[in-house]
Write a protein that holds these residues in place. Structure first.
Motif, PDB file in Angstrom:
ATOM      1  N   GLU A 174      -0.406  18.915  -6.975  1.00 59.38           N
ATOM      2  CA  GLU A 174       0.586  17.849  -6.847  1.00 59.38           C
ATOM      3  C   GLU A 174       0.059  16.749  -5.946  1.00 59.38           C
ATOM      4  O   GLU A 174      -0.574  17.015  -4.924  1.00 59.38           O
ATOM      5  CB  GLU A 174       1.875  18.420  -6.260  1.00 59.38           C
ATOM      6  CG  GLU A 174       2.971  17.408  -6.048  1.00 59.38           C
ATOM      7  CD  GLU A 174       4.222  18.045  -5.502  1.00 59.38           C
ATOM      8  OE1 GLU A 174       5.049  18.516  -6.310  1.00 59.38           O
ATOM      9  OE2 GLU A 174       4.367  18.103  -4.258  1.00 59.38           O
ATOM     10  N   LEU A 175       0.358  15.506  -6.319  1.00 56.73           N
ATOM     11  CA  LEU A 175       0.079  14.356  -5.464  1.00 56.73           C
ATOM     12  C   LEU A 175       1.422  13.785  -5.027  1.00 56.73           C
ATOM     13  O   LEU A 175       2.294  13.527  -5.855  1.00 56.73           O
ATOM     14  CB  LEU A 175      -0.719  13.278  -6.206  1.00 56.73           C
ATOM     15  CG  LEU A 175      -1.012  12.046  -5.351  1.00 56.73           C
ATOM     16  CD1 LEU A 175      -2.183  12.338  -4.424  1.00 56.73           C
ATOM     17  CD2 LEU A 175      -1.286  10.841  -6.206  1.00 56.73           C
ATOM     18  N   SER A 176       1.597  13.604  -3.727  1.00 53.47           N
ATOM     19  CA  SER A 176       2.819  13.003  -3.195  1.00 53.47           C
ATOM     20  C   SER A 176       2.532  11.574  -2.757  1.00 53.47           C
ATOM     21  O   SER A 176       1.522  11.310  -2.106  1.00 53.47           O
ATOM     22  CB  SER A 176       3.328  13.791  -1.986  1.00 53.47           C
ATOM     23  OG  SER A 176       3.750  15.065  -2.377  1.00 53.47           O
ATOM     24  N   ILE A 177       3.426  10.679  -3.133  1.00 52.63           N
ATOM     25  CA  ILE A 177       3.365   9.294  -2.668  1.00 52.63           C
ATOM     26  C   ILE A 177       4.223   9.270  -1.410  1.00 52.63           C
ATOM     27  O   ILE A 177       5.444   9.246  -1.467  1.00 52.63           O
ATOM     28  CB  ILE A 177       3.880   8.328  -3.741  1.00 52.63           C
ATOM     29  CG1 ILE A 177       3.104   8.526  -5.041  1.00 52.63           C
ATOM     30  CG2 ILE A 177       3.783   6.890  -3.243  1.00 52.63           C
ATOM     31  CD1 ILE A 177       3.721   7.853  -6.246  1.00 52.63           C
ATOM     32  N   GLU A 178       3.543   9.337  -0.268  1.00 55.27           N
ATOM     33  CA  GLU A 178       4.232   9.599   0.996  1.00 55.27           C
ATOM     34  C   GLU A 178       4.861   8.365   1.632  1.00 55.27           C
ATOM     35  O   GLU A 178       5.955   8.407   2.116  1.00 55.27           O
ATOM     36  CB  GLU A 178       3.248  10.211   2.000  1.00 55.27           C
ATOM     37  CG  GLU A 178       2.861  11.614   1.677  1.00 55.27           C
ATOM     38  CD  GLU A 178       3.989  12.595   1.885  1.00 55.27           C
ATOM     39  OE1 GLU A 178       4.641  12.552   2.940  1.00 55.27           O
ATOM     40  OE2 GLU A 178       4.219  13.403   0.989  1.00 55.27           O
ATOM     41  N   PHE A 208       0.848  -1.192   0.000  1.00 59.58           N
ATOM     42  CA  PHE A 208       0.000   0.000   0.000  1.00 59.58           C
ATOM     43  C   PHE A 208       0.884   1.242   0.000  1.00 59.58           C
ATOM     44  O   PHE A 208       2.054   1.195   0.352  1.00 59.58           O
ATOM     45  CB  PHE A 208      -0.968   0.019   1.193  1.00 59.58           C
ATOM     46  CG  PHE A 208      -0.322   0.228   2.527  1.00 59.58           C
ATOM     47  CD1 PHE A 208      -0.188   1.504   3.065  1.00 59.58           C
ATOM     48  CD2 PHE A 208       0.136  -0.849   3.270  1.00 59.58           C
ATOM     49  CE1 PHE A 208       0.393   1.702   4.304  1.00 59.58           C
ATOM     50  CE2 PHE A 208       0.721  -0.663   4.511  1.00 59.58           C
ATOM     51  CZ  PHE A 208       0.850   0.622   5.028  1.00 59.58           C
ATOM     52  N   GLY A 209       0.283   2.328  -0.444  1.00 63.21           N
ATOM     53  CA  GLY A 209       0.961   3.614  -0.434  1.00 63.21           C
ATOM     54  C   GLY A 209      -0.026   4.694  -0.046  1.00 63.21           C
ATOM     55  O   GLY A 209      -1.158   4.702  -0.539  1.00 63.21           O
ATOM     56  N   SER A 210       0.382   5.591   0.846  1.00 65.07           N
ATOM     57  CA  SER A 210      -0.477   6.715   1.210  1.00 65.07           C
ATOM     58  C   SER A 210      -0.260   7.834   0.204  1.00 65.07           C
ATOM     59  O   SER A 210       0.850   8.075  -0.254  1.00 65.07           O
ATOM     60  CB  SER A 210      -0.196   7.190   2.635  1.00 65.07           C
ATOM     61  OG  SER A 210       1.122   7.662   2.737  1.00 65.07           O
ATOM     62  N   LEU A 211      -1.345   8.493  -0.156  1.00 62.91           N
ATOM     63  CA  LEU A 211      -1.328   9.514  -1.197  1.00 62.91           C
ATOM     64  C   LEU A 211      -1.797  10.833  -0.613  1.00 62.91           C
ATOM     65  O   LEU A 211      -2.907  10.929  -0.097  1.00 62.91           O
ATOM     66  CB  LEU A 211      -2.247   9.089  -2.347  1.00 62.91           C
ATOM     67  CG  LEU A 211      -1.994   7.676  -2.891  1.00 62.91           C
ATOM     68  CD1 LEU A 211      -3.061   7.299  -3.889  1.00 62.91           C
ATOM     69  CD2 LEU A 211      -0.607   7.581  -3.497  1.00 62.91           C
TER      70      LEU A 211
END
Length: 169
Positions: free
Chosen positions: A61-65, A50-53
């Motif tokens: 901008e969208l960051s893949i945190e 999983f990845g938090s967005l």
């Protein structure tokens, strides 16, 4: 999904031989997971990664945190998470995607004199998801990013050491 995501994160951190609260940047809390969208990779009913967005105001901008994955998954799982997040961002009309920081080339040199250069070289060799930051930089380079420099300056001595927790946040 939150209990399963927390479990995956704990197992991932154990594999990295660290604890959840070792660095503020990798701390995973329930309130954090509830605040932002989370991209989930499944095989059947089982979550593999999983990845938090985190999106900025106005969808600039969208960051893949934060990306976590289970043990024994394909080595391409991180690329898959990044690609799917990029496609999702495009579908949501985000203008750009931030893959996060990567250290500059040459930071890993061992012939540096400064203690801070040696400290940076040590960090460079021990990345979070990768065996070293060279590998991290190569992985991000596959997406043909625009590299924007980020700099930190400090007075000589321990001033920078005191600032590191704030930099991590």
């Amino acid at each position: 999904l939150i209990p399963e995501l927390l479990s995956i994160s704990e197992h991932w951190l154990r594999g990295k031989r660290t604890r959840q609260h070792a660095f503020p940047s990798i701390a995973l809390r329930v309130d954090y997971l509830r605040r932002f969208p989370v991209g989930v990779v499944r095989s059947g009913a089982r979550i593999l990664a999983f990845g938090s967005l985190v999106g900025s105001a106005g969808k600039a901008e969208l960051s893949i945190e934060l990306v976590r994955y289970t043990a024994n998954v394909s080595t391409g799982i991180l690329d898959f998470v990044f690609v799917e997040a990029i496609l999702w961002a495009k579908g949501q009309a985000y203008r750009s995607v931030n893959l996060g920081l990567a250290p500059p080339r040459g930071l890993g040199r061992r012939d540096t004199v400064s203690r801070w250069d040696r400290f940076g070289a040590h960090l460079y060799r021990h990345g979070e998801h990768y065996s070293d930051f060279n590998e991290l930089r190569r992985a991000k380079a596959r997406f043909a990013p625009r590299w924007d420099p980020r700099f930190v300056s400090s007075r000589p001595g321990l001033a920078l050491a005191r600032a590191i927790p704030d930099l991590a946040k």
